[in-house]
Design an enzyme around this catalytic site. Sequence first.
Site, mmCIF file in Angstrom:
data_model
loop_
_atom_site.group_PDB
_atom_site.id
_atom_site.type_symbol
_atom_site.label_atom_id
_atom_site.label_comp_id
_atom_site.label_asym_id
_atom_site.label_seq_id
_atom_site.Cartn_x
_atom_site.Cartn_y
_atom_site.Cartn_z
ATOM 1 C CB CYS A 91 -1.028 24.957 -29.167
ATOM 2 S SG CYS A 91 0.702 25.489 -29.130
ATOM 3 C CG HIS A 169 -1.406 27.236 -25.140
ATOM 4 N ND1 HIS A 169 -1.441 26.086 -25.898
ATOM 5 C CD2 HIS A 169 -2.711 27.553 -24.889
ATOM 6 C CE1 HIS A 169 -2.689 25.724 -26.107
ATOM 7 N NE2 HIS A 169 -3.479 26.602 -25.502
#
EC number: 3.4.19.12
Length: 694
Positions: A91, A169
């Site tokens: 990510c 994230h």
Amino acid sequence: MNKGWLELESDPGLFTLLVEDFGVKGVQVEEIYDLSKPIEGPVYGFIFLFKWSEERRSRRKVGPSMEESFVVDEDIVNDMFFAQQLIPNSCATHALLSVLLNCPQISLGSTLTRLKYFTRGMGPESKGWAIGNVPEIARAHNSHARPEPRHLPEKQTGISSVRTAEAFHFVSYVTTNDRLFELDGLKPYPIDHGPWGEKEDWTEKFRRVISERIGNATGGENGHDIRFNLMAVVADRRQQYETKLNTLKTNRQIVLEALQQVGGVNTKKSIQYAEVSHVCLHPPKFVPCSDDCAIWDALRYSSALRCSLIQHGCEHPSIPRSDGSTLVSWPSCVTSVNIVVSGHLKYVLLCFSIILDHKLEKLVPARLDPIKVNEPHLTSLIPSAFGRESHHKSKASSTVTSSSAAASSSAAGTDGVQPAEMKPDEFLHPDASRRVGFLEMPWRSDEARPLSIHTGYSKIPSPAPSNESTDTASEIGSAFNSPVRSANRSALQTIPEGSITKQEGDTKTDANIITVCLKRSLSGEGGGPPAKRLHIGDPDMALQRLGSGDSVEGDPMALQGGSGTGDAQQDQHALQAGGARPNMAHAFAPKDLLALLKNVETEIQICEQHLKDEIEKRKKYKVDDCRRTHNYDDFIRTFLRMLAEQGQLSKLVDQHVLVRRRQGVSVGRLHKQRKPDRRRKRARVSDKYRRKKQ
């Protein structure tokens, strides 16, 4: 290749080095600590880190309204670079690539350029697989990750299983087609946050969006322990400071050359610039005829102006005139007259720089108009046409008396303005020059803008003017590009200009005069920052002479190529109407050049220090990256082997175990010896016995 991606930490140094490994130039990543503070320089995008599990719960509580802002149009989605995250732990690279590949101003390098062209028109899923199939990206990603331990550590009782299941994230925020988008690789489509206001930057829109998002997340039940991190992808500070430093050094060289030229002329003509030694309104014995100098004509405004005549003692030769008469002697040194508006912001209204040789041929006044001409107390001070008209007015009076009151009364009779009387002592006081002072000009804080030298009075094209910029050199940040031409003019914000006027009736050519002017060209909306040009007219460098019939009014540097009309005529009409021209120049004295040189030197020192800090910061990034990525297993294994060979390992292990046992026993004893608990028990028992007896 897709199974070996490691987790990356949210560190600006790590992302900056990762950008370099991708082959991207001129970009770095900075961490944002305060959303209210503006970011210096251009911002290409933002990278936001959050705790993914808690974020998902908080959004679920808010409602499914976020799904309404998904962009499902394939043409829009495929036109931008949006890739789904199909590889675990990727990510961070996805968020960084989403910013880099959606900004056309960034130099991507060969690897990312090839990826961008290869994935053009593909869907988000295909782009996600393409990222995983580029070995250069995978190697760069893992090269900055902390190595995973070969053996899993024993289960620790102090860590809950719920906490270990939480994950962080990365998402990115970019602009495309004047709209703010959120690119999350775990979402099927980009999220459109809409356009921003007409008079605001897109970062203001992002600030509102991210503040609302953080507020929604922290409003949950367990929102107090959510940790966020925000980073901005910006231009490389090192390149910005290097560009600014080169501009400052060029400006310093220009000022030094100007001082050398002024010094060379002064050496030939025995002209000396020194400190103020004497101040007087009319020097005794050395008063020129009124038709030869427009300075004395300006003294008719003495009711509202303060005049300081800076004079240096030299020999006073007689100067022959063209009509056979003899001009009253003047000193053969530089004499400058500064006429300043009393109490008006520190702007010079009129400034004359007169350079006299042992044979005076011409006196050239340089006019500086006020900064704001729409004020009533200033428009009354400006003559309708200073050049030719002032000469006729000065010629009408046969001589100039040594009384300032007479000069002011003649001015009142000419212009119809009745000035208030001023005491002569106010002008003749030796400290008058200190009260008037060498006022700080508004251009002295802009030393970091480009300067250029033009020698001669030829027609030199200059960029069109526009609004004035008051940013200092240290506040400019990353805007160091050249000025852009703009036809926009500002009637309210103008700056003074130096003009050289040749008076009628003088059949002689101009004397060898060196005029140093600072020309500011201003850009309009959407243009580049203002730039400066240092104009130097030097007789030794092919200075064009003005003929007997020529008359140059206004700024000769501002005359465009061609017929010389147009803007120049419009500016002259505006000047006659009591206005000031928007594109103007400043007259420089050697003292001003020295002050400018000092300011440039100061800016150079500040810029060099900032550049040094950025270089040290980049070195620190590399040191931290080496500490993060280095595998210490071999070193630890070798060190333990050396201790075992020397017989020290067993002793250290036994000592360590013994210390742990002692700490455990002491803790147990402390728990058993609780005096407050015993007192409470005794008190409870005594209460029970009392109740039974009763």
